[in-house]
Design an enzyme around this catalytic site. Structure first.
Site, PDB file in Angstrom:
ATOM      1  N   ARG A 275     -48.563 -50.643  13.904  1.00 33.24           N
ATOM      2  CA  ARG A 275     -48.998 -50.336  12.544  1.00 33.24           C
ATOM      3  C   ARG A 275     -50.457 -49.861  12.473  1.00 33.24           C
ATOM      4  O   ARG A 275     -50.764 -48.911  11.745  1.00 33.24           O
ATOM      5  CB  ARG A 275     -48.848 -51.607  11.688  1.00 33.24           C
ATOM      6  CG  ARG A 275     -49.053 -51.397  10.206  1.00 33.24           C
ATOM      7  CD  ARG A 275     -49.109 -52.753   9.485  1.00 33.24           C
ATOM      8  NE  ARG A 275     -48.010 -53.617   9.860  1.00 33.24           N
ATOM      9  CZ  ARG A 275     -46.827 -53.654   9.243  1.00 33.24           C
ATOM     10  NH1 ARG A 275     -46.610 -52.882   8.210  1.00 33.24           N
ATOM     11  NH2 ARG A 275     -45.885 -54.472   9.656  1.00 33.24           N
ATOM     12  N   ARG A 311     -39.567 -50.358   3.198  1.00 33.14           N
ATOM     13  CA  ARG A 311     -40.478 -51.503   3.121  1.00 33.14           C
ATOM     14  C   ARG A 311     -40.591 -52.128   1.715  1.00 33.14           C
ATOM     15  O   ARG A 311     -40.553 -53.350   1.598  1.00 33.14           O
ATOM     16  CB  ARG A 311     -41.863 -51.133   3.658  1.00 33.14           C
ATOM     17  CG  ARG A 311     -41.840 -50.733   5.141  1.00 33.14           C
ATOM     18  CD  ARG A 311     -43.242 -50.532   5.714  1.00 33.14           C
ATOM     19  NE  ARG A 311     -43.935 -51.794   5.838  1.00 33.14           N
ATOM     20  CZ  ARG A 311     -44.882 -52.215   5.032  1.00 33.14           C
ATOM     21  NH1 ARG A 311     -45.310 -51.472   4.047  1.00 33.14           N
ATOM     22  NH2 ARG A 311     -45.427 -53.395   5.215  1.00 33.14           N
ATOM     23  N   TYR A 315     -39.361 -55.846   2.049  1.00 38.05           N
ATOM     24  CA  TYR A 315     -40.429 -56.861   2.125  1.00 38.05           C
ATOM     25  C   TYR A 315     -41.212 -56.999   0.833  1.00 38.05           C
ATOM     26  O   TYR A 315     -42.247 -57.654   0.824  1.00 38.05           O
ATOM     27  CB  TYR A 315     -41.481 -56.476   3.177  1.00 38.05           C
ATOM     28  CG  TYR A 315     -41.029 -56.124   4.548  1.00 38.05           C
ATOM     29  CD1 TYR A 315     -40.341 -57.040   5.352  1.00 38.05           C
ATOM     30  CD2 TYR A 315     -41.353 -54.883   5.101  1.00 38.05           C
ATOM     31  CE1 TYR A 315     -39.983 -56.708   6.641  1.00 38.05           C
ATOM     32  CE2 TYR A 315     -40.999 -54.556   6.394  1.00 38.05           C
ATOM     33  CZ  TYR A 315     -40.308 -55.467   7.157  1.00 38.05           C
ATOM     34  OH  TYR A 315     -39.975 -55.137   8.430  1.00 38.05           O
ATOM     35  N   CYS A 343     -28.096 -46.052  -5.205  1.00 39.92           N
ATOM     36  CA  CYS A 343     -27.444 -46.975  -6.123  1.00 39.92           C
ATOM     37  C   CYS A 343     -27.675 -48.429  -5.725  1.00 39.92           C
ATOM     38  O   CYS A 343     -26.749 -49.131  -5.283  1.00 39.92           O
ATOM     39  CB  CYS A 343     -25.951 -46.673  -6.167  1.00 39.92           C
ATOM     40  SG  CYS A 343     -25.670 -44.955  -6.572  1.00 39.92           S
ATOM     41  N   GLU A 344     -28.902 -48.887  -5.822  1.00 40.30           N
ATOM     42  CA  GLU A 344     -29.297 -50.268  -5.530  1.00 40.30           C
ATOM     43  C   GLU A 344     -30.502 -50.575  -6.406  1.00 40.30           C
ATOM     44  O   GLU A 344     -31.384 -49.721  -6.554  1.00 40.30           O
ATOM     45  CB  GLU A 344     -29.764 -50.426  -4.070  1.00 40.30           C
ATOM     46  CG  GLU A 344     -28.731 -50.181  -3.006  1.00 40.30           C
ATOM     47  CD  GLU A 344     -27.723 -51.306  -2.838  1.00 40.30           C
ATOM     48  OE1 GLU A 344     -27.978 -52.425  -3.322  1.00 40.30           O
ATOM     49  OE2 GLU A 344     -26.684 -51.033  -2.235  1.00 40.30           O
ATOM     50  N   TYR A 371     -43.369 -47.923  10.341  1.00 36.98           N
ATOM     51  CA  TYR A 371     -42.205 -48.595   9.750  1.00 36.98           C
ATOM     52  C   TYR A 371     -41.710 -47.832   8.519  1.00 36.98           C
ATOM     53  O   TYR A 371     -41.280 -48.432   7.536  1.00 36.98           O
ATOM     54  CB  TYR A 371     -42.510 -50.075   9.459  1.00 36.98           C
ATOM     55  CG  TYR A 371     -43.012 -50.784  10.697  1.00 36.98           C
ATOM     56  CD1 TYR A 371     -42.139 -51.031  11.754  1.00 36.98           C
ATOM     57  CD2 TYR A 371     -44.348 -51.139  10.849  1.00 36.98           C
ATOM     58  CE1 TYR A 371     -42.591 -51.628  12.921  1.00 36.98           C
ATOM     59  CE2 TYR A 371     -44.809 -51.736  12.022  1.00 36.98           C
ATOM     60  CZ  TYR A 371     -43.926 -51.976  13.057  1.00 36.98           C
ATOM     61  OH  TYR A 371     -44.372 -52.558  14.200  1.00 36.98           O
TER      62      TYR A 371
HETATM   63  C1  LIG Z   1     -43.498 -55.040  16.769  1.00 37.76           C
HETATM   64  C2  LIG Z   1     -44.253 -55.443  17.951  1.00 37.76           C
HETATM   65  C3  LIG Z   1     -45.571 -55.000  18.120  1.00 37.76           C
HETATM   66  C4  LIG Z   1     -46.290 -54.149  17.104  1.00 37.76           C
HETATM   67  O1  LIG Z   1     -46.545 -54.780  15.900  1.00 37.76           O
HETATM   68  P1  LIG Z   1     -47.525 -54.095  14.855  1.00 37.76           P
HETATM   69  O2  LIG Z   1     -47.589 -55.071  13.754  1.00 37.76           O
HETATM   70  O3  LIG Z   1     -46.897 -52.816  14.437  1.00 37.76           O
HETATM   71  O4  LIG Z   1     -48.826 -53.884  15.524  1.00 37.76           O
HETATM   72  C5  LIG Z   1     -46.226 -55.352  19.274  1.00 37.76           C
HETATM   73  N1  LIG Z   1     -45.628 -56.109  20.231  1.00 37.76           N
HETATM   74  C6  LIG Z   1     -44.372 -56.558  20.096  1.00 37.76           C
HETATM   75  C7  LIG Z   1     -43.769 -57.379  21.168  1.00 37.76           C
HETATM   76  C8  LIG Z   1     -43.636 -56.238  18.961  1.00 37.76           C
HETATM   77  O5  LIG Z   1     -42.387 -56.687  18.820  1.00 37.76           O
END
Ligand SMILES: *Cc1c(COP(=O)(O)O)cnc(C)c1O
Length: 415
Positions: A275, A311, A315, A343-344, A371
């Protein structure tokens, strides 16, 4: 870098989003090359002089152009499936910089990873350790492995993206880690090359990351007493970005919190951000179809939906929504829910936003680089959006929009 108004027109690295919409249509993901490079360099600069690998988490945004860009900057990759491995290879990434994470690797995925020469398989259970050992024996090799240890640290993030607590499915229990390591060390087809953890995503405070690092380094020191030494320690990813009113400290502060726990250590430091590299470097560009006033709420019905960006529905995530044509001073703003055609009732991109929007206007949903596209689906038989990467003043189409006949190209009707 990035996204800014120029003479009232919202631009990405100087290219107006209006022209991108004209050229490629909407909905459309737009990524900033400069933004991705900037974020990657925040990590590499903070780690300068230290033996380290930045293994970009492919699941955040796996477009080949993004992977190729990061590979060119020296990134390694954290993957969770054979599909992601294939993507890394198709993008020219080096398998020797690939870490294979995930709780459910199949035997064929393990075989493929070992044959491709990945740097490490991150083992998440005793059963998986046995399976990797068997597959490696069949191949006549030693599998490079690292246990993912669950440090039982509360990342203080959304329960769906918290992964480092006892109740989560990820990793082996801290209390069982020493025994499992000793067991693994006796297996001739396993080579313990590292140890790691990943406590969750969208961390806005370095403290849990530092606490987990400290727990892992202490565990590594205890294991050193049993003659088990590691080439690397993997501290996972999870560094948060600003979507709304969060104020995560700069990337450098997360890195230095980890580095403080690494003083005097010899292991290579591996970090796997997703991210924090791609998130704020991408937007979802969408067009307003209808303005729909209601009795209790007003709606902007746009051409992007939960199948494009899940998202908010999944979330309750908050994404900023900005007009692509800057609103005039004193514009007649209304309060709108920005919703899609699916349709949600969970099909919304934003709720209760002040906007001055008309049918045909373009909106930018911010912070959609991670994401976003990777979680998209064809629900309601909606072709997936196009993806555009802007670099050097040029908008490159890096994934064309799906066509409607591609939606059912794999289907057959029995005679
Ligand atoms: C998803 C994941 C990440 C990355 O997570 P971010 O929040 O996108 O930085 C890093 N390592 C593992 C093992 C993951 O499953």
């Amino acid at each position: 870098m990035g996204f800014a108004y120029r003479d009232g027109a919202f631009c990405v690295d100087g290219v107006p989003l209006e022209s991108i919409a004209q050229q490629f249509g909407t909905p459309c993901y737009v990524y900033s090359r400069a933004g991705i490079e900037h974020n990657f360099r925040e990590f590499s600069n903070a780690l300068a002089g230290r033996d380290a690998l930045i293994a970009y988490s492919v699941k955040a945004n796996s477009n080949l152009a993004v992977l190729a860009l990061l590979s060119g900057l020296g990134a390694g990759f954290d993957i969770v499936s054979a599909g992601e491995l294939a993507r890394v290879q198709a993008a020219g990434g080096d398998p020797r910089k690939v870490l294979f994470s995930g709780v459910g690797k199949t035997a064929s995925e393990i075989r493929l990873a070992l044959q491709s020469g990945v740097r490490c398989l991150n083992i998440e259970s005793a059963a998986e350790m046995e399976r990797v050992d068997v597959v490696a024996r069949e191949l006549g090799c030693r599998a490079p492995v690292a246990f993912r240890v669950n440090p039982d640290v509360d990342a203080q993030t959304h329960p769906y993206i918290s992964t480092g607590l006892k109740q989560n499915k990820f990793g082996i229990a801290y209390a069982e880690a020493e025994a499992l390591h000793r067991e693994a060390a006796l297996k001739r087809n396993l080579e313990l090359v590292g140890i790691g953890f990943h406590i969750g995503s969208q961390l806005v405070d370095p403290a849990p990351l530092a606490a987990a690092t400290s727990r892992i380094t202490r565990l590594a020191d205890r294991l050193a007493g049993s003659g088990i030494a590691f080439a690397h320690i993997d501290v996972g990813g999870g560094i948060g970005i600003r979507y709304h009113d969060e104020s995560p400290p700069p990337i450098a502060e997360f890195v230095s919190a980890v580095l403080r726990e690494f003083v005097g250590r010899r292991e290579t430091l591996i970090i796997d951000p997703g991210r924090a590299i791609a998130g704020d470097a991408g937007i979802l560009l969408t067009r307003v179809e209808y303005v729909k006033p209601g009795e209790t709420r007003n709606f902007l019905v746009v051409d992007a939906a939960m199948n494009d960006l899940l998202r908010p529905g999944l979330y309750d995530a908050w994404h900023e929504v900005l007009p692509v044509r800057e609103a005039d001073a004193g514009a007649a703003e209304g309060t709108y829910d920005v919703v899609g055609p699916v349709c949600e009732s969970a099909d919304f991109l934003a709720l209760g936003r002040r906007l001055d929007a008309r049918s045909g206007d373009l909106l930018a949903v911010m912070g959609a680089g991670a994401y976003g596209m990777v979680m998209s689906s064809n629900y309601n038989s909606r072709p997936r959006a196009a993806e555009v990467l802007v670099g050097g003043g040029i908008a490159h189409l890096v994934r064309r929009r799906e066509s409607t006949d591609e939606l059912y190209a794999l289907e057959t009707i029995p005679k």
